[in-house]
Design an enzyme around this catalytic site. Structure first.
Site, mmCIF file in Angstrom:
data_model
loop_
_atom_site.group_PDB
_atom_site.id
_atom_site.type_symbol
_atom_site.label_atom_id
_atom_site.label_comp_id
_atom_site.label_asym_id
_atom_site.label_seq_id
_atom_site.Cartn_x
_atom_site.Cartn_y
_atom_site.Cartn_z
ATOM 1 N N ASN A 11 11.760 -2.429 92.932
ATOM 2 C CA ASN A 11 12.703 -3.099 92.541
ATOM 3 C C ASN A 11 12.747 -4.517 93.297
ATOM 4 O O ASN A 11 13.476 -5.603 92.958
ATOM 5 C CB ASN A 11 14.264 -2.520 93.079
ATOM 6 N N GLY A 67 23.046 13.605 90.119
ATOM 7 C CA GLY A 67 22.114 12.660 89.506
ATOM 8 C C GLY A 67 20.608 12.583 90.025
ATOM 9 O O GLY A 67 20.214 11.246 89.873
ATOM 10 N N ALA A 68 20.373 13.816 90.740
ATOM 11 C CA ALA A 68 19.001 13.666 91.344
ATOM 12 C C ALA A 68 17.895 13.376 90.416
ATOM 13 O O ALA A 68 16.807 13.366 91.050
ATOM 14 C CB ALA A 68 18.884 14.708 92.193
ATOM 15 N N TYR A 98 29.518 0.536 90.439
ATOM 16 C CA TYR A 98 30.407 -0.557 90.882
ATOM 17 C C TYR A 98 31.013 -1.119 89.717
ATOM 18 O O TYR A 98 32.019 -1.644 89.862
ATOM 19 C CB TYR A 98 29.726 -1.275 91.867
ATOM 20 N N SER A 145 23.409 -10.227 90.959
ATOM 21 C CA SER A 145 22.587 -10.496 91.746
ATOM 22 C C SER A 145 22.339 -11.904 92.126
ATOM 23 O O SER A 145 22.170 -12.573 93.109
ATOM 24 C CB SER A 145 20.954 -9.943 91.736
ATOM 25 N N VAL A 201 18.668 20.484 85.234
ATOM 26 C CA VAL A 201 18.390 21.126 86.446
ATOM 27 C C VAL A 201 16.846 21.136 86.945
ATOM 28 O O VAL A 201 16.529 21.035 87.894
ATOM 29 C CB VAL A 201 18.790 22.624 86.746
ATOM 30 N N LYS A 243 12.012 -0.598 86.490
ATOM 31 C CA LYS A 243 11.630 -0.316 88.048
ATOM 32 C C LYS A 243 10.158 0.647 88.184
ATOM 33 O O LYS A 243 9.462 0.333 88.962
ATOM 34 C CB LYS A 243 12.553 0.551 88.739
ATOM 35 N N GLY A 298 29.496 1.209 94.736
ATOM 36 C CA GLY A 298 28.356 0.930 94.972
ATOM 37 C C GLY A 298 28.157 -0.668 95.392
ATOM 38 O O GLY A 298 26.982 -1.188 95.324
ATOM 39 N N GLY A 311 17.551 11.176 87.907
ATOM 40 C CA GLY A 311 17.539 9.803 87.488
ATOM 41 C C GLY A 311 16.544 8.918 88.594
ATOM 42 O O GLY A 311 16.254 9.454 89.614
ATOM 43 N N ASP A 352 16.400 -0.040 97.092
ATOM 44 C CA ASP A 352 17.810 0.793 97.056
ATOM 45 C C ASP A 352 17.910 1.911 98.018
ATOM 46 O O ASP A 352 19.187 2.034 98.348
ATOM 47 C CB ASP A 352 17.366 1.446 95.365
HETATM 48 P P1 NAP Z 1 18.952 6.941 84.929
HETATM 49 O O1 NAP Z 1 17.599 6.932 85.621
HETATM 50 O O2 NAP Z 1 19.159 6.826 83.658
HETATM 51 O O3 NAP Z 1 19.532 8.285 85.395
HETATM 52 C C1 NAP Z 1 20.682 8.553 85.001
HETATM 53 C C2 NAP Z 1 21.410 10.019 85.623
HETATM 54 O O4 NAP Z 1 22.444 10.429 85.190
HETATM 55 C C3 NAP Z 1 20.363 11.336 85.307
HETATM 56 O O5 NAP Z 1 20.399 12.079 86.596
HETATM 57 C C4 NAP Z 1 21.144 11.870 84.252
HETATM 58 O O6 NAP Z 1 21.037 13.303 84.061
HETATM 59 C C5 NAP Z 1 22.634 11.704 84.640
HETATM 60 N N1 NAP Z 1 23.441 11.611 83.534
HETATM 61 C C6 NAP Z 1 23.580 10.754 82.680
HETATM 62 N N2 NAP Z 1 24.562 11.069 81.638
HETATM 63 C C7 NAP Z 1 25.027 12.291 82.231
HETATM 64 C C8 NAP Z 1 26.437 12.987 81.918
HETATM 65 N N3 NAP Z 1 27.047 12.758 80.946
HETATM 66 N N4 NAP Z 1 26.701 13.970 82.578
HETATM 67 C C9 NAP Z 1 26.050 14.247 84.051
HETATM 68 N N5 NAP Z 1 24.875 13.566 84.272
HETATM 69 C C10 NAP Z 1 24.443 12.487 83.474
HETATM 70 O O7 NAP Z 1 19.838 5.769 85.769
HETATM 71 P P2 NAP Z 1 19.581 5.187 87.032
HETATM 72 O O8 NAP Z 1 18.653 3.948 87.078
HETATM 73 O O9 NAP Z 1 19.332 6.049 88.232
HETATM 74 O O10 NAP Z 1 21.028 4.651 87.430
HETATM 75 C C11 NAP Z 1 22.099 5.684 87.730
HETATM 76 C C12 NAP Z 1 23.215 5.004 88.440
HETATM 77 O O11 NAP Z 1 22.905 4.395 89.773
HETATM 78 C C13 NAP Z 1 23.697 3.958 87.526
HETATM 79 O O12 NAP Z 1 25.185 4.080 87.414
HETATM 80 C C14 NAP Z 1 23.583 2.539 88.547
HETATM 81 O O13 NAP Z 1 24.700 1.604 88.097
HETATM 82 C C15 NAP Z 1 23.631 3.029 89.816
HETATM 83 N N6 NAP Z 1 22.821 2.414 90.610
HETATM 84 C C16 NAP Z 1 23.614 1.569 91.710
HETATM 85 C C17 NAP Z 1 22.992 0.588 92.524
HETATM 86 C C18 NAP Z 1 23.701 -0.250 93.496
HETATM 87 O O14 NAP Z 1 22.967 -1.042 94.206
HETATM 88 N N7 NAP Z 1 24.784 0.230 93.848
HETATM 89 C C19 NAP Z 1 21.561 0.698 92.541
HETATM 90 C C20 NAP Z 1 20.703 1.156 91.412
HETATM 91 C C21 NAP Z 1 21.482 2.007 90.546
HETATM 92 P P3 NAP Z 1 19.948 13.824 83.232
HETATM 93 O O15 NAP Z 1 18.653 14.034 84.119
HETATM 94 O O16 NAP Z 1 20.510 15.322 82.863
HETATM 95 O O17 NAP Z 1 19.790 13.005 82.202
#
Ligand code: NAP
Length: 305
Positions: A106, A146-147, A252, A36, A174, A85, A273, A149, A121
């Site tokens: 954010n 990843g719904a 990304y 950023s 799930v 966040k 991303g 997270g 986001d």
């Molecule tokens: P988070 O809250 O920790 O959530 C992680 C998610 O990934 C959960 O749904 C988790 O499932 C799942 N997961 C983790 N390990 C897994 C595995 N081995 N197999 C299957 N599912 C798995 O993380 P977050 O903050 O949401 O971030 C998630 C991603 O979004 C990151 O890669 C981040 O870089 C990306 N992101 C990108 C941007 C952008 O601007 N491009 C912005 C925000 C985030 P469970 O619920 O089952 O644990």
């Protein structure tokens, strides 16, 4: 320009003593990887704003203090990243509708002594999808991996607000996808899509269930953290990916993730991303300064030649 500061530096006024003074930041733990500052500093310079955007390493237990130190330190606001966040939503004085529904902030604006929270986001992803695939989320049948997270929730809420044609919430655990589907169900009650499948579904990350649903999907979004490391196992078996899909990976860090490589090999249209990162940043700039962000300058800073 890319140094990492601490909560203590913020509280002691060291950041406003810099030239130009720090007036914006990204707060996270870890924060070193954040891109950023690269594009926000380019934007500040292009807009002629005498301020700098810095990284502040803020540990979870320090976060409420760091947030409340912003007005005294003369900050315009801050971005907030992992893992703060949700704490940012709890810590601001007010938050807009989308931030409340997505359970996360954010972007924080300092308004006198008050802190106002936003989340860019989901709107950033919306712009990224339009830019990458020339299509609007509202016209798509979306499968969201990843719904459960934080990013997944923000994207799901955005899809619901856009009233997208279909939304399939997929999560390893799930139950998290199921409770999110319950929360969003009222937004999917119309008969907008007459077809053989429900407009809103929650399914586990299992091959047979994915295959069944992919037949009624246009856009797959990866919002899991899988793919951040090159050594991560594949998220979807390559055989499930087909040429008619669009695949967007919010990750990304690794350029083209394994998911995107497999999807591209199957003939699908793919994007990573970086565009979401760019647009969520541009939207933060617009919120802080109430004027359009210098997008091309920000894009160049993010993708140096
Ligand atoms: P988070 O809250 O920790 O959530 C992680 C998610 O990934 C959960 O749904 C988790 O499932 C799942 N997961 C983790 N390990 C897994 C595995 N081995 N197999 C299957 N599912 C798995 O993380 P977050 O903050 O949401 O971030 C998630 C991603 O979004 C990151 O890669 C981040 O870089 C990306 N992101 C990108 C941007 C952008 O601007 N491009 C912005 C925000 C985030 P469970 O619920 O089952 O644990």
């Amino acid at each position: 320009m890319n140094d990492i500061f601490s909560t203590q530096d913020l509280i002691e006024g060291k950041l406003s003593a810099l030239t130009p003074p720090a007036r914006l930041a990204v707060m996270g733990d870890p924060v070193a990887h954040s891109k950023s500052p690269d594009f926000h500093n380019a934007a500040l310079q292009a807009a002629g704003i005498e301020a700098r955007y810095v990284k502040i390493h803020v540990k979870p237990e320090e976060f409420p203090t760091a947030l409340r130190a912003l007005p005294e330190a003369g900050f315009f606001g801050t971005n907030v990243t992992i893992p703060h966040k949700a704490a940012a939503l709890a810590g601001v004085d007010e938050a807009d509708d989308y931030a409340q529904q997505s359970g996360a902030v954010n972007t924080v604006v300092v308004d006198g002594d008050r802190l106002c929270g936003f989340n860019t986001d989901g709107p950033g992803l919306l712009r990224a999808i339009r830019e990458e695939f020339s299509v609007d989320l509202r016209d798509l049948r979306v499968m969201l991996l990843g719904a459960g997270g934080g990013a997944g929730r923000a994207i799901a809420v955005q899809c619901a607000m856009e009233n997208c044609e279909r939304l399939v919430l997929v999560n390893r655990t799930v139950s998290k996808a199921q409770s999110l589907a319950e929360e969003l169900s009222s937004r999917f009650r119309s008969d907008r899509l007459l077809g053989p499948v429900d407009r809103l579904q929650a399914i586990p990350l299992e091959v047979d269930r994915l295959r069944e649903q992919l037949a009624f999907t246009d856009l797959v979004i990866n919002a899991t953290s899988l793919g951040m490391k090159r050594s991560d196992p594949p998220l979807l078996p390559p055989g499930l990916l087909t040429a008619n899909l669009m695949v967007y990976d919010t990750v990304y860090a690794t350029g083209a993730s394994r998911l995107l490589e497999d999807a591209a090999a199957a003939g699908a249209r793919v994007a990573n991303g970086l565009s979401m990162l760019l647009h969520q940043g541009a939207l933060s700039f617009e919120i802080w300064f109430n004027r359009p962000a210098p997008l091309s300058v920000m894009r160049t800073a993010l993708h140096p030649a």
